[in-house]
Design an enzyme around this catalytic site. Structure first.
Site, mmCIF file in Angstrom:
data_model
loop_
_atom_site.group_PDB
_atom_site.id
_atom_site.type_symbol
_atom_site.label_atom_id
_atom_site.label_comp_id
_atom_site.label_asym_id
_atom_site.label_seq_id
_atom_site.Cartn_x
_atom_site.Cartn_y
_atom_site.Cartn_z
ATOM 1 C CE LYS A 155 32.365 -51.391 -56.346
ATOM 2 N NZ LYS A 155 32.092 -50.871 -57.688
ATOM 3 C CE1 TYR B 286 29.831 -52.971 -54.100
ATOM 4 C CE2 TYR B 286 30.987 -51.956 -52.260
ATOM 5 C CZ TYR B 286 30.250 -51.840 -53.429
ATOM 6 O OH TYR B 286 29.925 -50.589 -53.912
HETATM 7 P P1 NDP Z 1 22.334 -49.130 -58.341
HETATM 8 O O1 NDP Z 1 22.006 -50.417 -57.682
HETATM 9 O O2 NDP Z 1 21.456 -47.951 -58.107
HETATM 10 O O3 NDP Z 1 22.461 -49.357 -59.935
HETATM 11 C C1 NDP Z 1 23.253 -50.392 -60.413
HETATM 12 C C2 NDP Z 1 23.423 -50.240 -61.904
HETATM 13 O O4 NDP Z 1 24.286 -51.272 -62.369
HETATM 14 C C3 NDP Z 1 22.117 -50.392 -62.663
HETATM 15 O O5 NDP Z 1 22.135 -49.510 -63.752
HETATM 16 C C4 NDP Z 1 22.168 -51.840 -63.138
HETATM 17 O O6 NDP Z 1 21.420 -52.082 -64.333
HETATM 18 C C5 NDP Z 1 23.642 -51.995 -63.408
HETATM 19 N N1 NDP Z 1 24.113 -53.381 -63.415
HETATM 20 C C6 NDP Z 1 24.100 -54.273 -62.387
HETATM 21 N N2 NDP Z 1 24.610 -55.452 -62.792
HETATM 22 C C7 NDP Z 1 24.965 -55.298 -64.097
HETATM 23 C C8 NDP Z 1 25.524 -56.149 -65.070
HETATM 24 N N3 NDP Z 1 25.852 -57.419 -64.789
HETATM 25 N N4 NDP Z 1 25.746 -55.658 -66.322
HETATM 26 C C9 NDP Z 1 25.400 -54.380 -66.631
HETATM 27 N N5 NDP Z 1 24.856 -53.523 -65.744
HETATM 28 C C10 NDP Z 1 24.627 -53.982 -64.498
HETATM 29 O O7 NDP Z 1 23.836 -48.829 -57.902
HETATM 30 P P2 NDP Z 1 24.574 -47.433 -57.561
HETATM 31 O O8 NDP Z 1 24.196 -46.411 -58.533
HETATM 32 O O9 NDP Z 1 24.421 -47.176 -56.118
HETATM 33 O O10 NDP Z 1 26.104 -47.875 -57.760
HETATM 34 C C11 NDP Z 1 26.825 -47.608 -58.953
HETATM 35 C C12 NDP Z 1 28.273 -47.958 -58.716
HETATM 36 O O11 NDP Z 1 28.782 -47.200 -57.616
HETATM 37 C C13 NDP Z 1 28.505 -49.422 -58.341
HETATM 38 O O12 NDP Z 1 29.708 -49.883 -58.906
HETATM 39 C C14 NDP Z 1 28.633 -49.382 -56.835
HETATM 40 O O13 NDP Z 1 29.376 -50.462 -56.341
HETATM 41 C C15 NDP Z 1 29.354 -48.059 -56.647
HETATM 42 N N6 NDP Z 1 29.199 -47.496 -55.330
HETATM 43 C C16 NDP Z 1 27.967 -47.149 -54.831
HETATM 44 C C17 NDP Z 1 27.862 -46.602 -53.561
HETATM 45 C C18 NDP Z 1 26.557 -46.201 -52.963
HETATM 46 O O14 NDP Z 1 26.563 -45.822 -51.770
HETATM 47 N N7 NDP Z 1 25.454 -46.228 -53.691
HETATM 48 C C19 NDP Z 1 29.057 -46.417 -52.731
HETATM 49 C C20 NDP Z 1 30.294 -46.803 -53.335
HETATM 50 C C21 NDP Z 1 30.351 -47.317 -54.592
HETATM 51 P P3 NDP Z 1 19.815 -52.453 -64.309
HETATM 52 O O15 NDP Z 1 19.103 -51.128 -64.095
HETATM 53 O O16 NDP Z 1 19.547 -53.056 -65.645
HETATM 54 O O17 NDP Z 1 19.615 -53.384 -63.168
#
Ligand code: NDP
Length: 247
Positions: free
Chosen positions: A159, A155
């Protein structure tokens, strides 16, 4: 700040941070394409929440790790709307494990979704944005990409890769009126972090000077700034939204 008339695509817009980004972009007048991979019900909930509030949104399924799906989806979007103004590369996954135990598949899955996905989607919109001579690409990286984290080498690599990608593409596209920036969230309450034990959450909270985990809306605020005309002279930059945990 108005994004009226803009067409925005948010990958992973169905849940968590992506949903909050979709809602904020739509509240400012953008038409939002809510991407998801496997959760149509969640994408629909995002779309309906926007429509109930008087905004414009539609769901769009594609896997950001699969080039053919992306090309087909962006062709459809551009055919239907004539343009793409804003791309938020937000989709991301975790497949945690210590290096010694990490399987190739864990590495590949995370790199393909979190890094290659950013490359593929940015490439897919770049031609349209260059023609328009206006575009905003906003990449969601992570505090982990800057600070590292035991158990998250895959990860963190993905990132951190987004950081180099963002700066390089910012340089390539600057003269065409396209800015490319990033937002680096700290720990945000979403499905991604909901399974952390109370013990781990306490340790994390102790590392955050503000003493609380962030909300998805905190990230959305930074994203809409970067999408707006207020940020027209900002490119190749990262906004850290982390309660002071990493400076
Ligand atoms: P969630 O797990 O809540 O949501 C993930 C989202 O990504 C969902 O909408 C999912 O779609 C979608 N997704 C996953 N794989 C794919 C794919 N192959 N193609 C298209 N869509 C995909 O994650 P967060 O909201 O927490 O995270 C969002 C972003 O922020 C990410 O990049 C994460 O790395 C980053 N981030 C999050 C942090 C945190 O603390 N939460 C901290 C730092 C960064 P579906 O609903 O269809 O599964």
């Amino acid at each position: 700040m108005s994004l009226s008339g803009k067409i925005a695509v948010v990958t992973g817009g169905s849940r968590g941070i992506g949903r909050a980004i979709c809602q904020r972009l739509a509240a400012l007048g953008a038409t939002v394409i809510v991407n998801y991979v496997s959760n149509p019900a969640a994408a629909d909930e995002t779309v309906q929440s926007i429509q109930r509030a008087g905004g414009k949104a539609e769901a769009c399924q594609f896997n950001v790790a699969v080039a053919d799906e992306i090309d087909a989806a962006f062709k459809k979007i551009i055919d239907a709307h004539g343009r793409v103004d804003i791309l938020v590369n937000n989709a991301g996954i975790t497949r945690d494990g210590l290096l010694m135990k990490m399987k190739d598949e864990q590495w590949d899955e995370v790199l393909n979704t979190n890094l290659k996905g950013v490359f593929l989607c940015t490439k897919a919109v770049s031609r349209a944005m260059m023609k328009q001579r206006w575009g905003r690409v906003i990449n969601i990286t992570s505090v982990i990409g800057f600070a590292g984290n035991a158990g998250q080498a895959n990860y963190a690599a993905a990132k951190a890769g987004i950081v180099g990608f963002t700066k390089s593409v910012a340089k390539e596209l600057a003269s065409r009126g396209i800015t490319v920036n990033g937002v680096a969230p700290g720990y945000i309450v979403t499905d991604m972090t909901k399974d952390l034990s109370e013990e781990v959450t306490d340790v994390i909270r102790n590392e955050i000077p503000m003493g609380v985990l962030g909300e998805a809306e905190d990230i959305a605020g930074a994203v809409v700034y970067l999408a707006s005309d207020d940020a027209r002279y900002v490119t190749g930059q990262f906004i850290h939204v982390n309660g002071g945990m990493f400076m």
